[in-house]
Scaffold this motif. Sequence first.
Motif, short mmCIF file in Angstrom:
data_model
loop_
_atom_site.label_atom_id
_atom_site.label_comp_id
_atom_site.label_asym_id
_atom_site.label_seq_id
_atom_site.Cartn_x
_atom_site.Cartn_y
_atom_site.Cartn_z
N SER A 4 0.89 -1.50 0.11
CA SER A 4 0.47 -0.04 0.29
C SER A 4 1.11 1.38 0.28
O SER A 4 0.55 2.54 0.16
CB SER A 4 -0.99 -0.11 1.04
N LEU A 5 1.94 1.27 -0.08
CA LEU A 5 2.79 2.27 -0.18
C LEU A 5 2.14 3.05 -1.78
O LEU A 5 2.66 4.29 -0.79
CB LEU A 5 4.48 1.75 -0.50
N ASP A 6 2.09 3.20 -2.52
CA ASP A 6 1.78 3.14 -3.87
C ASP A 6 0.25 4.75 -3.09
O ASP A 6 0.38 5.98 -4.01
CB ASP A 6 0.88 2.10 -4.61
N GLU A 7 -0.29 4.20 -2.10
CA GLU A 7 -1.77 4.87 -2.08
C GLU A 7 -1.11 6.13 -1.06
O GLU A 7 -1.78 7.28 -0.52
CB GLU A 7 -2.30 4.12 -1.47
N LEU A 8 1.34 6.46 -0.47
CA LEU A 8 0.60 7.30 0.55
C LEU A 8 0.11 8.62 0.03
O LEU A 8 -0.22 9.57 0.86
CB LEU A 8 2.08 7.21 0.46
N PRO A 9 0.94 9.26 -1.34
CA PRO A 9 0.31 10.93 -1.52
C PRO A 9 -1.28 10.53 -1.47
O PRO A 9 -2.11 11.92 -1.80
CB PRO A 9 0.62 10.53 -3.74
N GLU A 10 -1.35 10.03 -1.32
CA GLU A 10 -3.53 10.44 -1.22
C GLU A 10 -3.60 10.92 0.15
O GLU A 10 -4.53 11.50 0.36
CB GLU A 10 -4.39 9.08 -0.60
N LEU A 11 -2.56 11.26 1.11
CA LEU A 11 -2.35 12.05 2.52
C LEU A 11 -3.19 13.09 2.20
O LEU A 11 -3.20 14.43 3.01
CB LEU A 11 -1.20 11.68 2.83
N TRP A 12 -2.27 14.03 1.09
CA TRP A 12 -2.26 14.93 0.72
C TRP A 12 -3.75 15.02 0.16
O TRP A 12 -4.44 16.02 0.53
CB TRP A 12 -1.22 15.78 -1.07
N ASN A 13 -4.69 14.72 -0.58
CA ASN A 13 -5.70 14.62 -0.31
C ASN A 13 -7.03 14.80 0.31
O ASN A 13 -7.70 15.51 1.04
CB ASN A 13 -6.30 13.41 -1.94
N ILE A 14 -6.11 14.21 1.31
CA ILE A 14 -7.22 14.02 2.70
C ILE A 14 -6.75 15.84 3.73
O ILE A 14 -7.83 15.52 3.95
CB ILE A 14 -6.30 12.74 4.01
N LEU A 15 -5.59 15.77 3.56
CA LEU A 15 -5.39 17.18 4.37
C LEU A 15 -6.04 18.00 3.32
O LEU A 15 -6.69 18.55 4.24
CB LEU A 15 -3.41 17.26 4.07
N LYS A 16 -5.88 18.24 1.90
CA LYS A 16 -6.60 19.03 1.17
C LYS A 16 -8.38 19.16 1.74
O LYS A 16 -8.85 20.01 1.42
CB LYS A 16 -6.63 18.77 -0.33
N GLY A 17 -8.56 17.79 2.10
CA GLY A 17 -9.76 18.32 2.11
C GLY A 17 -10.60 17.15 0.98
O GLY A 17 -12.02 16.89 0.85
N ASP A 18 -9.93 16.44 0.39
CA ASP A 18 -10.67 15.69 -0.68
C ASP A 18 -11.33 14.47 -0.61
O ASP A 18 -12.10 13.93 -1.47
CB ASP A 18 -9.54 15.34 -2.47
N MET A 19 -10.73 13.83 0.46
CA MET A 19 -10.55 12.47 1.22
C MET A 19 -10.80 12.79 2.71
O MET A 19 -10.57 13.40 3.76
CB MET A 19 -9.19 11.28 0.63
#
Length: 226
Positions: free
Chosen positions: A95-110
């Motif tokens: 699941s290392l490929d999903e680490l950039p999604e942390l930015w989506n979470i911080l932004k409020g997309d996720m």
Amino acid sequence: MKQTFYCKYGKRFLDIVLSGLALLVFSPVILFVGILVRVKLGSPVIFSQSRPGLNEKIFKMYKFRTMTAEEDQDGNLLPDEQRLTRFGKLLRATSLDELPELWNILKGDMSIVGPRPQLIKDLHFMSSVEKKRQAVLPGLTGLAQVNGRNAISWGKKLNYDLIYIKNITFFNDLKIILLTVGKVFKRENISADGMETAEDLGDYLLRMNKISQEEYNKILGEILND
């Protein structure tokens, strides 16, 4: 879906705190993985794709690239399973490929926890009831992911999403987060049996004879004309 204090305010606060901390703690890992992706797969390092989010609002989701850009003699991309490298499989398994999604979470997309963001195309194959999963922010992990992830049927996945949005609480989210950590370490349910990558909803419905080829082609035509 009950609009509790946690749903309105606590969940977003938790998302900001956890994603911010995770970005700081895992920044060396993110940098290291990014360098490896650049060396082994080339540019771009980050793969971005439009996905439907809260109330079907489209956003750009970010992941580490796991596939090559190999094409056939006509200039079309080869099937996913042929472009998915051994290194890419390792990134997905951990699941290392999903680490950039942390930015989506911080932004409020996720959100940290919620229904996984599916392809825009998948929405066209969902029923009006199944689309209710879009009433909340999509998540990095969710109830479906800790109950089989890609190894369960689409019907079960969507049903777990609907169950989740009916009872969103801090303790349920915490439980899902802890279960997710265990799943990641065990590398469980990464893909369905006999498949290297996750199957699109439309392809699944067609394969299971839940829709006809004519219905499938009609929906694809509507998507192309949108």
